[in-house]
Design a protein around this motif. Structure first.
Motif, mmCIF file in Angstrom:
data_model
loop_
_atom_site.group_PDB
_atom_site.id
_atom_site.type_symbol
_atom_site.label_atom_id
_atom_site.label_comp_id
_atom_site.label_asym_id
_atom_site.label_seq_id
_atom_site.Cartn_x
_atom_site.Cartn_y
_atom_site.Cartn_z
ATOM 1 N N HIS A 5 107.784 128.903 26.615
ATOM 2 C CA HIS A 5 109.311 129.394 26.462
ATOM 3 C C HIS A 5 108.832 129.624 27.625
ATOM 4 O O HIS A 5 107.872 130.743 28.430
ATOM 5 C CB HIS A 5 108.781 130.534 25.457
ATOM 6 C CG HIS A 5 108.226 130.356 24.012
ATOM 7 N ND1 HIS A 5 109.019 130.690 23.050
ATOM 8 C CD2 HIS A 5 108.806 128.943 23.639
ATOM 9 C CE1 HIS A 5 109.220 130.028 22.339
ATOM 10 N NE2 HIS A 5 109.112 128.904 21.930
ATOM 11 N N THR A 9 117.184 132.851 27.183
ATOM 12 C CA THR A 9 119.107 132.017 26.594
ATOM 13 C C THR A 9 119.765 132.655 26.354
ATOM 14 O O THR A 9 119.537 133.203 25.293
ATOM 15 C CB THR A 9 118.738 130.886 25.696
ATOM 16 O OG1 THR A 9 117.389 129.953 25.758
ATOM 17 C CG2 THR A 9 119.766 130.113 24.747
ATOM 18 N N LEU A 25 117.260 129.594 16.496
ATOM 19 C CA LEU A 25 116.190 129.939 18.410
ATOM 20 C C LEU A 25 115.173 131.381 17.752
ATOM 21 O O LEU A 25 113.855 131.151 17.745
ATOM 22 C CB LEU A 25 117.048 130.708 18.937
ATOM 23 C CG LEU A 25 118.261 129.306 19.666
ATOM 24 C CD1 LEU A 25 118.954 129.946 21.162
ATOM 25 C CD2 LEU A 25 117.555 127.994 19.901
ATOM 26 N N LYS A 28 112.604 130.238 15.597
ATOM 27 C CA LYS A 28 111.705 129.485 16.349
ATOM 28 C C LYS A 28 110.563 130.490 17.110
ATOM 29 O O LYS A 28 109.807 129.697 18.370
ATOM 30 C CB LYS A 28 112.743 128.355 16.817
ATOM 31 C CG LYS A 28 112.391 127.458 14.732
ATOM 32 C CD LYS A 28 113.195 126.165 16.278
ATOM 33 C CE LYS A 28 113.379 125.198 15.413
ATOM 34 N NZ LYS A 28 112.593 124.525 15.593
ATOM 35 N N TRP A 30 112.749 131.642 20.171
ATOM 36 C CA TRP A 30 112.801 131.735 21.332
ATOM 37 C C TRP A 30 113.464 132.277 22.267
ATOM 38 O O TRP A 30 113.645 133.358 21.413
ATOM 39 C CB TRP A 30 113.945 130.481 22.181
ATOM 40 C CG TRP A 30 113.303 129.266 21.899
ATOM 41 C CD1 TRP A 30 113.380 127.767 20.296
ATOM 42 C CD2 TRP A 30 112.924 128.244 22.374
ATOM 43 N NE1 TRP A 30 112.474 126.902 21.141
ATOM 44 C CE2 TRP A 30 112.183 126.843 21.583
ATOM 45 C CE3 TRP A 30 112.571 128.169 23.663
ATOM 46 C CZ2 TRP A 30 111.676 125.941 22.642
ATOM 47 C CZ3 TRP A 30 112.384 127.772 24.541
ATOM 48 C CH2 TRP A 30 111.234 125.927 23.613
ATOM 49 N N GLU A 134 115.909 122.101 21.863
ATOM 50 C CA GLU A 134 114.564 122.673 22.743
ATOM 51 C C GLU A 134 113.522 120.996 23.070
ATOM 52 O O GLU A 134 112.720 121.755 24.218
ATOM 53 C CB GLU A 134 113.787 122.570 21.033
ATOM 54 C CG GLU A 134 113.725 123.700 20.253
ATOM 55 C CD GLU A 134 112.360 123.382 19.271
ATOM 56 O OE1 GLU A 134 112.451 124.747 18.474
ATOM 57 O OE2 GLU A 134 113.036 122.151 18.213
ATOM 58 N N ARG A 137 114.547 122.559 26.807
ATOM 59 C CA ARG A 137 113.710 123.581 27.429
ATOM 60 C C ARG A 137 112.688 123.128 27.305
ATOM 61 O O ARG A 137 111.580 123.481 28.360
ATOM 62 C CB ARG A 137 114.163 124.547 26.721
ATOM 63 C CG ARG A 137 114.939 125.210 26.526
ATOM 64 C CD ARG A 137 115.294 126.102 27.884
ATOM 65 N NE ARG A 137 114.804 126.962 28.642
ATOM 66 C CZ ARG A 137 114.579 128.087 27.863
ATOM 67 N NH1 ARG A 137 115.929 128.407 27.422
ATOM 68 N NH2 ARG A 137 114.198 129.179 28.357
#
Length: 148
Positions: A5, A9, A25, A28, A30, A134, A137
């Motif tokens: 990570h 964002t 997000l 998960k 992020w 994902e 990223r």
């Protein structure tokens, strides 16, 4: 948070579709910052667990962000003039992609001209949008950790 990570964002999510994306997000793990223009929007996002906010007055000519703080920007379209304003503000500051997600047939050429890297139609399920996020990223791992 996983080691891959990186930078924040930034998400402008004025509608339910955008808010579902934000929730996924966060679920998960992020790092997410919410772009808000009102106290009401901030309270909604605080309820999801977001603690990093960028509040902008769209009448301002500049943005308080510094280049490099934000990796990607997701703008969920509910107002063509507002999305255009955000595109003009963020394009010089964002190292990653700016994605506009629209539920109608907005003006794709205008958005691209103002700096959108990608336009997505909201026909994708929020889970599909997160999967695409994902994949992008993970290709960029090795960057600095996020901080707000």
């Amino acid at each position: 948070m996983n080691s891959f990570h990186s930078k924040l964002t930034l998400v402008y999510a004025p509608n339910e579709y955008g808010r579902q994306f934000v929730k996924l997000l966060l679920y998960k793990g992020w790092p997410v910052a919410a772009l808000v223009s009102s106290g009401r929007q901030r309270r909604i996002h605080e309820g999801f667990g977001i603690s990093c906010f960028i509040k902008l007055d769209t009448k301002d000519q500049d943005c308080s962000l510094k280049g490099g703080q934000i990796h990607d920007v997701y703008l969920f379209d509910n107002s063509v003039p507002l999305v255009c304003r955000y595109l003009k503000l963020f394009r010089p500051l964002v190292s990653g992609r700016i994605i506009v997600v629209t539920q109608n047939n907005s003006i794709p050429g205008l958005y691209r001209h103002l700096g959108a890297d990608q336009l997505l139609h909201a026909s994708l399920q929020p889970e599909e949008l997160v999967s695409e996020f994902e994949e992008n990223r993970l290709e960029k791992n090795g960057e600095e950790d996020a901080s707000c």
